[in-house]
Design a protein around this motif. Structure first.
Motif, PDB file in Angstrom:
ATOM      1  N   THR A  95       0.745  -1.334  -0.008  1.00 40.31           N
ATOM      2  CA  THR A  95      -0.148   0.161  -0.107  1.00 40.31           C
ATOM      3  C   THR A  95       0.926   1.220  -0.021  1.00 40.31           C
ATOM      4  O   THR A  95       2.104   1.162   0.222  1.00 40.31           O
ATOM      5  CB  THR A  95      -0.850  -0.014   1.161  1.00 40.31           C
ATOM      6  N   PRO A  96       0.350   2.652  -0.147  1.00 39.04           N
ATOM      7  CA  PRO A  96       0.992   3.656  -0.317  1.00 39.04           C
ATOM      8  C   PRO A  96       1.774   3.736   1.269  1.00 39.04           C
ATOM      9  O   PRO A  96       2.793   4.344   1.393  1.00 39.04           O
ATOM     10  CB  PRO A  96       0.053   4.720  -0.093  1.00 39.04           C
ATOM     11  N   GLU A  97       1.274   3.310   2.389  1.00 42.66           N
ATOM     12  CA  GLU A  97       1.751   3.196   3.501  1.00 42.66           C
ATOM     13  C   GLU A  97       3.281   2.404   3.662  1.00 42.66           C
ATOM     14  O   GLU A  97       4.309   2.920   4.331  1.00 42.66           O
ATOM     15  CB  GLU A  97       0.954   2.753   4.847  1.00 42.66           C
ATOM     16  N   PHE A  98       3.288   1.309   2.910  1.00 48.78           N
ATOM     17  CA  PHE A  98       4.344   0.736   2.817  1.00 48.78           C
ATOM     18  C   PHE A  98       5.676   1.649   2.237  1.00 48.78           C
ATOM     19  O   PHE A  98       6.671   1.587   2.591  1.00 48.78           O
ATOM     20  CB  PHE A  98       4.175  -0.704   1.863  1.00 48.78           C
ATOM     21  N   PHE A  99       5.196   2.294   1.178  1.00 51.58           N
ATOM     22  CA  PHE A  99       6.304   2.932   0.470  1.00 51.58           C
ATOM     23  C   PHE A  99       6.553   4.290   1.224  1.00 51.58           C
ATOM     24  O   PHE A  99       7.835   4.799   1.130  1.00 51.58           O
ATOM     25  CB  PHE A  99       5.595   3.656  -0.928  1.00 51.58           C
ATOM     26  N   ALA A 100       5.764   4.675   2.201  1.00 50.43           N
ATOM     27  CA  ALA A 100       5.942   5.802   2.860  1.00 50.43           C
ATOM     28  C   ALA A 100       6.898   5.345   4.046  1.00 50.43           C
ATOM     29  O   ALA A 100       7.707   6.056   4.521  1.00 50.43           O
ATOM     30  CB  ALA A 100       4.783   6.519   3.868  1.00 50.43           C
ATOM     31  N   ALA A 101       7.060   4.102   4.494  1.00 51.34           N
ATOM     32  CA  ALA A 101       8.071   3.439   5.360  1.00 51.34           C
ATOM     33  C   ALA A 101       9.189   3.098   4.733  1.00 51.34           C
ATOM     34  O   ALA A 101      10.264   2.668   5.540  1.00 51.34           O
ATOM     35  CB  ALA A 101       7.295   2.388   6.124  1.00 51.34           C
ATOM     36  N   ILE A 121       0.625  -4.784  -5.482  1.00 44.84           N
ATOM     37  CA  ILE A 121       0.841  -3.113  -5.259  1.00 44.84           C
ATOM     38  C   ILE A 121      -0.611  -2.810  -5.533  1.00 44.84           C
ATOM     39  O   ILE A 121      -1.311  -3.154  -6.406  1.00 44.84           O
ATOM     40  CB  ILE A 121       1.791  -2.724  -6.528  1.00 44.84           C
ATOM     41  N   THR A 122      -1.058  -1.619  -4.811  1.00 45.84           N
ATOM     42  CA  THR A 122      -2.439  -1.373  -4.960  1.00 45.84           C
ATOM     43  C   THR A 122      -2.722  -0.089  -5.408  1.00 45.84           C
ATOM     44  O   THR A 122      -4.187   0.040  -5.831  1.00 45.84           O
ATOM     45  CB  THR A 122      -3.148  -1.406  -3.484  1.00 45.84           C
ATOM     46  N   GLN A 123      -1.868   0.647  -5.683  1.00 47.30           N
ATOM     47  CA  GLN A 123      -2.218   2.134  -6.144  1.00 47.30           C
ATOM     48  C   GLN A 123      -0.880   2.701  -7.045  1.00 47.30           C
ATOM     49  O   GLN A 123       0.099   2.202  -6.821  1.00 47.30           O
ATOM     50  CB  GLN A 123      -2.213   3.242  -5.081  1.00 47.30           C
ATOM     51  N   PRO A 124      -1.284   3.449  -8.247  1.00 44.89           N
ATOM     52  CA  PRO A 124      -0.192   4.121  -8.889  1.00 44.89           C
ATOM     53  C   PRO A 124       0.816   4.781  -7.783  1.00 44.89           C
ATOM     54  O   PRO A 124       0.406   5.428  -6.990  1.00 44.89           O
ATOM     55  CB  PRO A 124      -0.881   4.993  -9.689  1.00 44.89           C
ATOM     56  N   MET A 125       1.897   4.636  -7.835  1.00 43.23           N
ATOM     57  CA  MET A 125       3.093   5.417  -7.066  1.00 43.23           C
ATOM     58  C   MET A 125       3.985   6.132  -8.063  1.00 43.23           C
ATOM     59  O   MET A 125       4.359   5.870  -9.394  1.00 43.23           O
ATOM     60  CB  MET A 125       3.807   4.540  -6.468  1.00 43.23           C
ATOM     61  N   PHE A 126       4.514   7.262  -7.601  1.00 48.07           N
ATOM     62  CA  PHE A 126       5.149   8.203  -8.377  1.00 48.07           C
ATOM     63  C   PHE A 126       6.436   8.782  -7.470  1.00 48.07           C
ATOM     64  O   PHE A 126       6.363   8.988  -6.316  1.00 48.07           O
ATOM     65  CB  PHE A 126       4.425   9.656  -8.721  1.00 48.07           C
ATOM     66  N   PRO A 543     -11.635 -11.380  -7.465  1.00 47.92           N
ATOM     67  CA  PRO A 543     -11.881  -9.852  -7.432  1.00 47.92           C
ATOM     68  C   PRO A 543     -10.411  -9.285  -7.474  1.00 47.92           C
ATOM     69  O   PRO A 543      -9.435  -9.702  -6.856  1.00 47.92           O
ATOM     70  CB  PRO A 543     -12.405  -9.714  -5.872  1.00 47.92           C
ATOM     71  N   PRO A 544     -10.516  -8.188  -8.014  1.00 45.30           N
ATOM     72  CA  PRO A 544      -8.900  -7.361  -8.175  1.00 45.30           C
ATOM     73  C   PRO A 544      -8.519  -7.257  -6.902  1.00 45.30           C
ATOM     74  O   PRO A 544      -9.226  -7.146  -6.173  1.00 45.30           O
ATOM     75  CB  PRO A 544      -9.320  -6.247  -9.102  1.00 45.30           C
ATOM     76  N   ALA A 545      -7.077  -7.057  -6.579  1.00 46.46           N
ATOM     77  CA  ALA A 545      -6.275  -6.744  -5.446  1.00 46.46           C
ATOM     78  C   ALA A 545      -6.459  -5.488  -4.801  1.00 46.46           C
ATOM     79  O   ALA A 545      -6.307  -5.128  -3.882  1.00 46.46           O
ATOM     80  CB  ALA A 545      -4.800  -7.019  -5.572  1.00 46.46           C
ATOM     81  N   SER A 546      -7.031  -4.691  -5.826  1.00 45.83           N
ATOM     82  CA  SER A 546      -7.533  -3.207  -5.445  1.00 45.83           C
ATOM     83  C   SER A 546      -8.205  -2.626  -6.421  1.00 45.83           C
ATOM     84  O   SER A 546      -8.124  -2.811  -7.500  1.00 45.83           O
ATOM     85  CB  SER A 546      -6.082  -2.488  -5.246  1.00 45.83           C
ATOM     86  N   PRO A 547      -9.149  -1.709  -5.884  1.00 46.50           N
ATOM     87  CA  PRO A 547      -9.957  -0.894  -6.907  1.00 46.50           C
ATOM     88  C   PRO A 547      -9.286   0.070  -7.802  1.00 46.50           C
ATOM     89  O   PRO A 547      -9.835   0.544  -8.715  1.00 46.50           O
ATOM     90  CB  PRO A 547     -11.247  -0.284  -6.025  1.00 46.50           C
ATOM     91  N   HIS A 548      -7.914   0.255  -7.592  1.00 46.21           N
ATOM     92  CA  HIS A 548      -7.383   1.204  -8.004  1.00 46.21           C
ATOM     93  C   HIS A 548      -6.574   0.685  -9.262  1.00 46.21           C
ATOM     94  O   HIS A 548      -5.610   1.415  -9.921  1.00 46.21           O
ATOM     95  CB  HIS A 548      -6.438   1.896  -7.222  1.00 46.21           C
TER      96      HIS A 548
END
Length: 760
Positions: A95-101, A121-126, A543-548
């Protein structure tokens, strides 16, 4: 019960070593499969998912490209296929929290095993310029960043569009269409690193760069030669086909520097007797020195020519070209040189000849052990020479069988993912879409790395895969990637490539094979092509791993709209909404796909693409016939005190994806930094079993390439040869050390010296 991902990298300093095994699959494979699946998915999800693998109403395994019979088993998967499915269908999430850590610098210190175990991976990351960690980004902004960078290029050829073999036909077709409408043929793909040598050799000799056999042909063969291949780990379902062929009377010759458990005995988990006793597969094991295959096949060809009545003279006369020149070259083959090149005994080669002459229907299978040498293309041509001599092309139960290692790598090439496209393909594409495709050749994988290194390329876009982990000369490749202005990875999970970035970087999370894909027109499916040219549908059921997440076709379509804008008349939005629209266009551009949608609807199992040499003994080469060839015999010359290293996979590995730290069949547990060396070679080098050594490659440029801290394992490999796992040893493979013609990295013949090092 689903387990949590590892918090830290496991220690690999002291791997345990036991004797190698002599049989593959059986109860241990079943137990290992279920344990891994439950750890990643849980029991209920495991059953729901694995029972759909390779079924006509299910999804294609994201692992290897081995085909299925029309009648499927309930459990139509192998141990490593189940591992691939479990890793994709995992309940673990990044999740984004993983990348923040975890800053990028932290990710760069982690092993590929740790990265892959973290989950989907659940969301687009930059990663912004100057940033130290990825941050979440909207899809709209992500495509805006891509458009900014691509539009700012001085030339479309400063962009690279890489494709992994997992990419579906629909996504691959859209990606090559976008790249060519954008203005470049820079479409490197993973085939550049594996079977490019096969395609080069087969296109020249028989006119089609693909295998010419079906599963039914394998079952009908008198003789199957398996050269430079380890199906027990890399294509386990192939063992069932070999078992069936053996039961029908076939004999098998294995040609390999290492003995491999899967080719010794197969304990088929589909039958009670198979689980307990198994079936012996190999009748003759030729433990060849690395790179000696061309010399072996050349001498066999000479011996066939010298045997009265052995040549199929009618076939040679009616269907081939270049026989006289080839025969003259083969006549020069020398026993002493061949024995030196191969390390074989004369009696072994004579036994192989007896088996060749006794066979009316012969198939030769091969993989990376033949394709990743400087002389790989002439080696494969020599294999074709042997088959042509005996009329074993276009005959039931006979032919060439390059075994592809990724589930749609062959289909991606069929869809136009190629840096050197045929003019006829571009003509059809331009006519269909009203565009003007570039005609100059683009960059393959090696040239792409060189272009990044030299500042000729500035944007790198990868549709799947782990480019940094898969490519040679690790330090050079990583430095080249860091020179890019933007690196973009369409991914399901983390890997090394996400930690080696350009000035800016994007991670675009996508649906996997196991995920349901619902677009505006309803539920969608994609298609793939297997190693034998069969095309079929793949439908995810989870079901997809994330709605994103977005699908691969949707990502390409939205990128194209953002970059090309109103100037493009291509209906990208329609393609995203309904993949049948993509298939309609494929049907009008790619030969063999006529009535694509209708044929899929009529037969859920799919259809076979045409193959002129197989189907009608017609050879679409420049001469209009199958071509004999006559290249000089080559084999590696290794200086005194050095060994010839081949890079290879462990059993807990698929391509660069590391499932675990064991190599069960080879007796390795708890570590990957091992080097397999013959006991007599190790003794000559003063290296005891259990000693630690640095591997240092030697190449003409004089650059020191070092892989430190490998545990020496005394192992029954061919004399003068060694083996170690990639990607850890990719650092030893020089970027410029490639196969002639195909430009494939020569990862199977690396001259190394072993320098004793302290245990780490």
């Amino acid at each position: 019960m689903v387990s949590k991902p590892p918090a830290g990298d496991p220690v690999q300093d002291a791997p345990q070593v036991t004797p190698p095994q002599h049989a593959a699959a059986g109860l241990p494979a079943v137990g290992h499969t279920l344990r891994i699946a439950r750890e990643q998915m849980g029991s209920l999800r495991t059953a729901r998912t694995l029972l759909k693998v390779n079924q006509k109403d299910g999804f294609d395994c994201p692992g290897c490209a081995w085909p299925e019979e029309d009648k499927r088993h309930v459990a139509e998967f192998c141990e490593n296929g189940a591992k691939a499915v479990a890793e994709e269908a995992t309940l673990r999430r990044v999740t984004p929290e993983f990348f923040a850590a975890h800053p990028v610098a932290d990710l760069a210190e982690r092993s590929g095993y740790w990265l892959g175990q973290q989950g989907r991976i659940t969301q687009p990351m930059f990663l912004p310029e100057g940033g130290d960690r990825y941050e979440p980004v909207t899809w709209e902004r992500a495509f805006g960043i891509l458009a900014e960078e691509l539009r700012a290029l001085d030339s479309p050829d400063e962009a690279l569009f890489y494709t992994s073999g997992r990419t579906s036909n629909e996504a691959a077709f859209l990606l090559q269409l976008f790249a060519r409408e954008f203005g470049t043929n820079n479409l490197p793909d993973c085939s550049n690193m594996c079977h490019e040598s096969s395609g080069s050799a087969l296109t020249e000799t028989i006119g089609v760069g693909k295998g010419s056999v079906s599963l039914e042909d394998l079952h009908r063969a008198d003789l199957i030669v398996v050269a430079g291949q380890n199906p027990g780990t890399n294509h386990p379902r192939m063992l069932s086909a070999l078992e069936k062929a053996k039961a029908a009377g076939a004999r098998i010759i294995s040609v390999n520097p290492l003995p491999e458990a899967g080719l010794e005995r197969f304990k088929n988990p589909q039958t009670p007797l198979g689980m307990v006793r198994g079936a012996a597969l190999t009748d003759l094991f030729l433990q060849i020195r690395i790179g000696g295959d061309q010399a072996l096949f050349r001498l066999l060809n000479k011996l066939v020519l010298e045997t009265p009545g052995a040549v199929d003279e009618e076939f040679v006369r009616e269907h081939t070209h270049g026989y006289e020149e080839f025969a003259a070259a083969a006549g020069e083959a020398d026993w002493d040189e061949t024995l030196a090149a191969t390390g074989l005994e004369r009696s072994e080669i004579e036994r192989a000849l007896e088996m060749v002459l006794a066979s009316e229907r012969t198939i030769v299978c091969w993989a990376m052990g033949l394709t990743q040498h400087k002389h790989s293309v002439p080696t494969i041509r020599e294999v074709v020479n042997l088959l042509l001599l005996r009329g074993n092309i276009g005959r039931p139960g006979a032919g060439v069988c390059p075994v592809r290692g990724h589930s749609n790598v062959q289909g991606d090439r069929t869809m136009g993912i190629f840096e050197r496209p045929a003019p006829a393909f571009l003509d059809a594409l331009d006519k269909e879409f009203g565009i003007v495709s570039p005609r100059h050749h683009g960059f393959d994988v090696v040239r792409s790395i060189q272009a990044l290194r030299d500042g000729e390329a500035k944007v790198f876009f990868a549709m799947g895969g782990n480019f940094v982990g898969a490519t040679p000369d690790t330090e050079v490749t990583e430095a080249a990637m860091r020179r890019a202005r933007l690196t973009v990875h369409v991914s399901t999970k983390l890997n090394r490539s996400h930690a080696v970035t350009g000035t800016r970087a994007l991670i675009l999370p996508t649906l996997g094979r196991t995920d349901k894909d619902v677009q505006k027109a309803g539920r969608q499916f994609v298609t793939v092509e297997d190693s034998m040219g069969l095309v079929h549908a793949s439908r995810g059921n989870l079901p997809p791993a994330s709605p994103h997440l977005l699908s691969e076709p949707a990502i390409v379509a939205r990128m194209a709209r953002a970059v090309l804008g109103e100037a493009s008349a291509t209906p990208w939005e329609e393609f995203e909404a309904d993949y049948a629209r993509i298939r309609d266009r494929i049907a009008r551009v790619v030969p063999g796909f006529e009535d694509f949608n209708a044929r899929l609807a009529a037969d859920p199992g799919g259809f076979a693409l045409p193959h002129a040499p197989r189907d009608e003994r017609r050879f679409p080469t420049k001469t209009g016939k199958a071509n004999f060839t006559a290249a000089p015999v080559e084999y590696p010359r290794v200086p005194e005190g050095r060994l010839l290293l081949q890079t290879l996979r462990s059993h807990d590995q698929y391509n660069t994806t590391i499932y675990g730290l064991d190599d069960r069949y080879r007796g390795i547990k708890g570590g990957r930094r091992v080097v397999l060396v013959h006991p007599e070679d190790a003794a000559a080098l003063g290296l005891a079993d259990g000693a630690y050594a640095d591997l240092v490659s030697e190449w003409t440029d004089g650059v020191e390439r070092r892989a430190p801290g490998f545990r020496v394992v005394h192992y029954p490999t061919a004399r003068g040869c060694a083996a170690a796992y990639y990607p850890e040893t990719n650092v030893l493979v020089p970027l410029e050390s490639t196969a002639d013609v195909s430009n494939t990295p020569a990862s199977k013949s690396v001259i190394v010296r072993l320098e004793q090092s302290p245990s780490t």
